[in-house]
Design an enzyme around this catalytic site. Structure first.
Site, mmCIF file in Angstrom:
data_model
loop_
_atom_site.group_PDB
_atom_site.id
_atom_site.type_symbol
_atom_site.label_atom_id
_atom_site.label_comp_id
_atom_site.label_asym_id
_atom_site.label_seq_id
_atom_site.Cartn_x
_atom_site.Cartn_y
_atom_site.Cartn_z
ATOM 1 N N ARG A 101 0.930 -1.059 0.049
ATOM 2 C CA ARG A 101 0.001 -0.018 0.026
ATOM 3 C C ARG A 101 0.895 1.337 -0.032
ATOM 4 N NH1 ARG A 101 -2.693 -3.779 -1.077
ATOM 5 N NH2 ARG A 101 -4.800 -4.571 0.031
ATOM 6 N N LYS A 113 -5.983 0.666 1.730
ATOM 7 C CA LYS A 113 -6.892 -0.273 1.645
ATOM 8 C C LYS A 113 -6.894 -1.376 2.663
ATOM 9 C CE LYS A 113 -9.273 -3.819 -1.232
ATOM 10 N NZ LYS A 113 -8.916 -4.631 -2.550
#
Length: 97
Positions: free
Chosen positions: A26, A65
């Site tokens: 991420r 996320k």
């Protein structure tokens, strides 16, 4: 924590799994070209090691996320002149001609 294993199939491959790997992925997708991106935990470890001048807080938080908002940091290994002098034992910035 990270778990590793060899996945079998047409082509066996070594893979890593876990929260650390997911967080790194991420962060990579929210990185900035030419900058070293690190987590809050790594930034704290650098501060604890006396390298707080390497750590630059990222102005914006990244949205990861499954993780929510994360405060991340950039590492800059270019020290200012006063930091360089203090780590090399130099007591002044004066130069001789």
């Amino acid at each position: 924590p990270v778990t590793a294993g060899v996945l079998q199939g047409r082509k066996a491959r070594f893979q890593l799994f876990g929260d650390t790997v997911n967080t790194a992925s991420r962060m990579e997708s929210n990185g900035v070209v030419g900058r070293i991106h690190c987590s809050e935990e790594m930034a704290q470890a650098l501060r604890d090691a006396g390298k707080e001048y390497w750590v630059e807080k990222r102005e914006d938080k990244i949205v990861a996320k499954g993780k929510g908002e994360l405060q991340t940091y950039f590492i800059s290994l270019v020290a200012s002149s006063w930091q360089t002098a203090s780590h090399t034992g130099s007591s002044s910035g004066a130069t001789s001609d």
